[in-house]
Design an enzyme around this catalytic site. Structure first.
Site, PDB file in Angstrom:
ATOM      1  CE  LYS A   1      -3.973   1.689   2.768  1.00 42.92           C
ATOM      2  NZ  LYS A   1      -4.801   1.366   3.952  1.00 42.92           N
TER       3      LYS A   1
ATOM      4  CB  SER B   1      -8.193   0.257   5.885  1.00 38.28           C
ATOM      5  OG  SER B   1      -8.928   1.453   5.923  1.00 38.28           O
TER       6      SER B   1
ATOM      7  CB  SER C   1      -8.225   3.146   3.041  1.00 41.83           C
ATOM      8  OG  SER C   1      -7.310   2.549   3.942  1.00 41.83           O
TER       9      SER C   1
END
Lengths: 495, 97, 496
Positions: free
Chosen positions: A85, A184, A160
């Site tokens: 990420k 997330s 996310s």
């Protein structure tokens, strides 16, 4: 093996990829090339990656291949491509958090979890998209691009960790790293039909993870299967003296233990997890999962989490409060975006931050600033922290009765992109099943439990006591083997 | 809990966020809605409950007073929007910021 | 109408650690090389985290113990949020509602013997990180400010007094006593040029109303006073200004908020700092990146037992045990802990504090100054000086001889370390030992009296001065005779 013979090697499970690398049945360069090719083919429509490092990844792969050819001992994940990420620092990279604020930010150091990952031999092939600063549940808050759900390109991959989930769902890679502050990792894993694990707070170093809410953030793995999640978790876990909140407890060999049978498992479920907002198909799938556990010999019983209904409210005071403080450092002075529309210093701050942050980030900074401001602290922030303790106590009591608590990950399957854009509260409420975990600091795993009639994945969440990730993994593996959920893949990758 | 545009402007100043009229209006409505929802916490009996700041409650985490290598200056300054090779540079600082 | 002056101080003290309070960067004062002592943590880079320096906490606790503070068993770290270019995170890690110490006091010593000390209560002391430094463009053309973050993250203890000070002089003397304490405790070098000790002063007046009430005037905080003299000047200026202001406007504390002012040392005046539109709202909250510190009673008593004796206690002991005047005691204390230790060693050996004090403040200090030696470089260890002074008090040598020996032994570029043996050898070599053979002295006196009838006559007719010449002759004849003893015996013979 016949069924996988035709499968592109990037689509194999992590354990199979590692085994073939070890046997020299495939080379790391071949695996990396397959990954890069898949990204090349599909990521134009999926949009999982913000950056890909083809040359670097091939060079690292070639180096591992050479070492293997020379008969050298290589680390356990040597040559395995992994996506991360874009909120974890690594020297030499540009790390953006999908924000205009950090569009050109190059950290001069590497995150603790990434150090461990690379020391284990994994190759970072690229950085994945996210809601700006990890704030969001759909990926739509990225200032850079939309990420689409590989199961249905009109739908959200969740967020996310949108790109980390989508990159695994699209089988570019067998595993990725995400971060989980309120769900997330687990929610996008659930919506994308992959496995995602949020470790116990303090299990994985936060050093070098760009903070959203410090007391809730935790890095964790996503993978196509439970074993892959166990392998990655083992690689990144462990004490880091550079993180004061990192806990110094031994790391079990998750990868070795995950497939061991679990006798006498007690699975709890909570009526609060089947509340009115829950989609019927999702509820049905979770009930079937409980039935399956029963059939597998587990004791399934009802437990109570009396304060579960307050978790969204507590979370949306605590997380924005911490975020408003953590994001004060983006001031256009020492790094990051600086507006050119200013006349003095005060102006420089307000303009740079006003232009550098997107609407959701600003909304949360505003909310947190308000909750911490004079006269409101006790009413909002302090009260939320007290409720947080009550939520933690509920879990402590529940885990006297059961080993894991099973329930849905999200109230619905993947929703359409744009559907909840103008209703922040509705978006926040979609985190209802995941955020209790973060408030309590306990671990939880999300894994595919079934599919809706329209063919969208439905996730099952298991929550466990602090530092009992192994129990979660074993319970999840047991389900995964019996439920046969691994057979399906998104249509775009031949599923 | 209803936030006025004036409240929002005050918070925006505190947070150093330049907002336009539309933002202010929208945030006033949205923040009010969220805070209204958060009011459900008032129903919880929290008498005598200690606030929980940390997810895992540790104490006494130290480092020894030993010097570690600092960053080369060039790296310390590498991300600065304005620098003179030695310092970060900002517009003239007045007494209040 | 008259008024009382009410003063409270906030003192920031940099602790003497090798590294910063939350990272491993050096705390060395290094303005020549800006931004060379930074790392991701003290630059406030995204993702970097703080870890508490154990030594900083220990020094902070010692400081508070020296200030007679209570040390709670639990303390935590909070974020104080404001935007300023020298504060790269947008918040300062500090302590808000649960500081590591509170409720102490420090006594300002009496100015002269017979006075009583003035007690100043300490509200709290807390540990926090220092900010970096803004270097302002001096051209005045608004070219911009430059920021050096070398100092960012240096450990600071902020000491907050109650408003117990009543005049500028006391404020200065409080700071002097505080500095002495901190230096004795070894917690800070208190180098004011380098900003190791900085002070903010809160000043207002309590005007005596006609009906006996006291009317408080608005509080003014004078910020960033970096010398004791400036603190004194700033307060004096403020008192005069506020009194004038009150007479003009009649404004009380209820009419105006607290304001901050700066001090311009060149003009000796305070000036208004531009006010912010709204009162500061620091939005303190517990730092989730740092965990609390807990201590036990056992740990605290162990630390307390290891605490260095305070200057106040030494000052009192020097007066009681060694009979020093307040002045002498202070002169010795002001030279630092090593010098005071040295004094004590000498004085306890010779049992004559006054003599030791005189020697230390005159001979020893003169040599240290002339030769630019520190006490550790000084070749005369305390036992040797004690030996030399004991020889004087037991009348083995004269005070004059002792000074000659002392000066002789510290001569040269690198004199040898002096011992009792080298002292004795020098005395023998130079024949400086006092002659105790009274027979020889009496014979010499008789001889001198016989040879100087004129002088004897003068003396007997009342010219006391004539004895001087006679004593001189006796001393010449009997080398090493004690002049006091010669004088006594001569007078006896002359009168007898």
């Amino acid at each position: 093996m016949s069924s996988t013979a035709a499968t592109p090697i990037n689509q194999l499970s992590m354990s199979e990829q590692l085994q073939r690398l070890q046997n020299k049945a495939i080379s790391s360069v071949e695996l990396v090339d397959a990954t890069l090719a898949a990204i090349e083919t599909h990521d134009g429509s999926v949009g999982a990656f913000l950056q890909v490092y083809p040359e670097q990844a091939r060079a690292q792969a070639a180096s591992f291949d050479e070492r293997r050819a020379r008969g050298e001992t290589v680390p356990s994940l040597a040559g395995l491509p992994i996506a991360i990420k874009d909120n974890m620092c690594r020297t030499g990279d540009t790390v953006t958090c999908a924000s205009r604020m950090l569009h050109n930010y190059r950290p001069p150091y590497t995150a603790g979890a990434i150090e461990r990952l690379e020391r284990a031999g994994a190759i970072v092939v690229g950085r994945t998209n996210l809601d700006e600063f990890a704030m969001g549940s759909s990926g739509e808050n990225s200032a850079v691009q939309l990420t689409r759900n590989p199961w249905d390109l009109e739908r959200t991959p969740g967020g996310s960790s949108s790109g980390s989930a989508a990159s695994v769902a699209a089988r570019y890679v067998s595993g990725s790293l995400g971060s989980d502050t309120g769900g997330s990792i687990r929610q996008p894993a659930g919506l994308c039909g992959v496995v995602g694990l949020k470790p116990t707070y303090g299990r994985v170093s936060r050093y070098g993870l760009i903070a959203f809410a410090s007391s809730l953030d935790q890095i964790g793995p996503l993978a196509t299967d439970v074993t892959g999640a166990a392998i990655l978790l083992e690689a990144i876990s462990g004490h880091d003296p550079r993180d004061s909140t990192s806990v110094d407890v031994p790391v079990p060999s998750y990868s070795q233990l995950v497939q061991q049978p679990l006798a006498g498992l007690r699975v709890g479920f909570c009526p609060a997890h089947f509340s009115e907002g829950l989609d019927q198909e999702v509820a049905q799938t979770i009930r079937q999962a409980l039935t399956l556990y029963r059939q597998l010999g587990a004791e399934v019983k009802e437990i109570a989490l009396p304060h579960a209904d307050y978790s969204v409210a507590a979370y949306y005071l605590i997380a924005p409060s911490e975020a408003s403080s953590n994001l004060s450092r983006y001031d256009g002075i020492h790094y990051g975006y600086r507006s050119d529309k200013f006349e003095n210093l005060a102006d420089l701050y307000a303009a740079s931050r006003g232009e550098g942050f997107g609407p959701e980030v600003k909304r949360r900074i505003m909310l947190g600033t308000y909750a911490l401001s004079a006269g409101y602290y006790d009413q909002y922030y302090a009260r939320a922290l007290k409720v947080r303790r009550l939520i933690r106590r509920d879990y402590d009591e529940a885990f006297q009765e059961v080993d894991v608590i099973a329930g849905p990950v999200a109230p619905t399957t993947a929703f359409r992109l744009g559907e909840k854009n103008n209703d922040p509260l509705a978006m926040y409420l979609s985190d209802i099943y995941t955020i209790g975990t973060n408030l309590a600091g306990i671990p939880a795993i999300s894994l595919p439990a079934g599919y809706s009639k329209s063919g969208l994945p439905i996730g099952l969440q298991l929550q466990g006591p602090a530092f009992e990730e192994i129990k979660l993994l074993q319970a999840a593996y047991m389900f995964e083997q019996a439920a046969g959920v691994l057979e399906r893949k998104p249509g775009m990758v031949g599923g | 809990m209803s936030l006025s545009a004036k409240d929002v402007e005050k918070v925006a100043r505190l947070a150093r966020l330049r907002l336009n009229e539309t933002d202010i209006e929208q945030y006033a409505a949205q923040l009010s809605q969220i805070l209204d929802y958060a009011a459900i916490l008032e129903a919880v009996e929290t008498e005598g409950v200690e606030p929980m700041v940390h997810a895992i409650e540790l104490a006494n985490v130290w480092r020894e007073d030993e010097i570690l290598t600092s960053l080369p200056r060039q790296q310390a300054l590498q991300n600065s929007p304005a620098q003179d090779g030695k310092h970060f540079v900002v517009p003239q600082i007045l007494d209040a910021s | 109408m008259s008024y009382d002056v009410i003063i409270g101080l906030e003192v920031h003290v940099q602790l003497q650690t090798q590294t910063k309070v939350f990272c491993g960067c050096s705390t060395a004062f290094n303005p020549q090389a800006p931004n060379t002592q930074t790392c991701p943590t003290c630059l406030g880079l995204p993702g970097a985290l703080p870890v508490l320096n154990k030594k900083a906490f220990e020094l902070a606790v010692q400081t508070a113990m020296g200030l007679n503070c209570e040390i709670p068993l639990f303390t935590k770290w909070d974020r104080k949020q404001y935007f300023y270019p020298d504060l790269p995170k947008g918040y300062q890690i500090s302590q808000y509602d649960l500081p590591f110490s509170r409720n102490g006091h420090l006594d300002i010593p009496p100015a002269t013997d017979g006075d009583t000390p003035i007690r100043v209560r300490i509200l709290r002391a807390h540990l926090e990180e220092d900010a970096g430094k803004n270097l302002h463009d001096e051209s005045g053309r608004g070219a911009g400010s430059m920021i050096d973050l070398n100092r960012a993250g240096t450990p600071l203890v902020e000491i907050v007094t109650e408003p117990d000070l009543r005049n500028a002089m006391s404020a200065r003397r409080f700071l002097e006593e505080l500095r002495l304490l901190l230096v004795y405790l070894g917690v800070s070098d208190c180098n004011m040029q380098e900003g190791s000790l900085r002070c903010d002063a809160n000043v207002n007046l309590h005007v005596h109303g006609p009906d006996g009430t006291k009317i408080p005037t608005p509080i003014v905080e004078v910020k960033n006073l970096n010398s004791f003299r400036f603190t004194e000047q700033a307060i004096e200026f403020e008192v005069a200004r506020q009194w004038e202001q009150y007479q003009k406007t009649g404004q009380t504390i209820h009419d105006a908020p607290k304001v901050t002012r700066g001090f311009d040392p060149d003009r000796g005046m305070t000036y208004a700092l531009r006010e912010k539109e709204e009162a500061a709202d620091y939005r303190y909250f517990p730092d989730p990146d740092l965990v609390p510190v807990t201590v036990t009673e056992e740990q605290l008593s162990l630390w307390r037992s290891r605490l260095v004796e305070s200057p106040a206690s030494r000052r009192e002991r020097f007066r009681q045990e060694y009979g020093l005047s307040l002045y002498d005691a202070q002169v010795i204390l002001d030279q630092g802990v090593l010098f005071a230790d040295y004094f004590e060693q000498v004085a306890s050996q010779t049992k004559d504090g006054k003599q030791a004090a005189n020697w230390l403040t005159q001979e020893v200090q003169r040599v240290l100054n002339d030769r630019r030696w520190t006490l550790t470089e000084f070749p005369f260890p305390a036992p040797a000086l004690g030996h030399l002074l004991s020889l004087v008090s037991t009348k083995k040598i004269t005070g004059k001889s002792a000074k000659d020996v002392f000066n002789l032994l510290v001569e040269g570029d690198e004199p040898e370390v002096v011992t009792s043996e080298t002292i004795d050898a020098t005395i023998a070599e130079r024949g400086l030992a006092l002659v105790e053979d009274t027979g020889a002295i009496d014979m010499a006196i008789a001889d001198v009296i016989g040879r100087n009838p004129k002088a004897v006559q003068d003396f007997r007719s009342g010219k006391q001065a004539a004895a001087g010449a006679l004593i001189g002759q006796v001393m010449k004849a009997v080398k090493g005779a004690d002049p006091q003893s010669v004088r006594e015996r001569l007078l006896k013979q002359l009168e007898g």
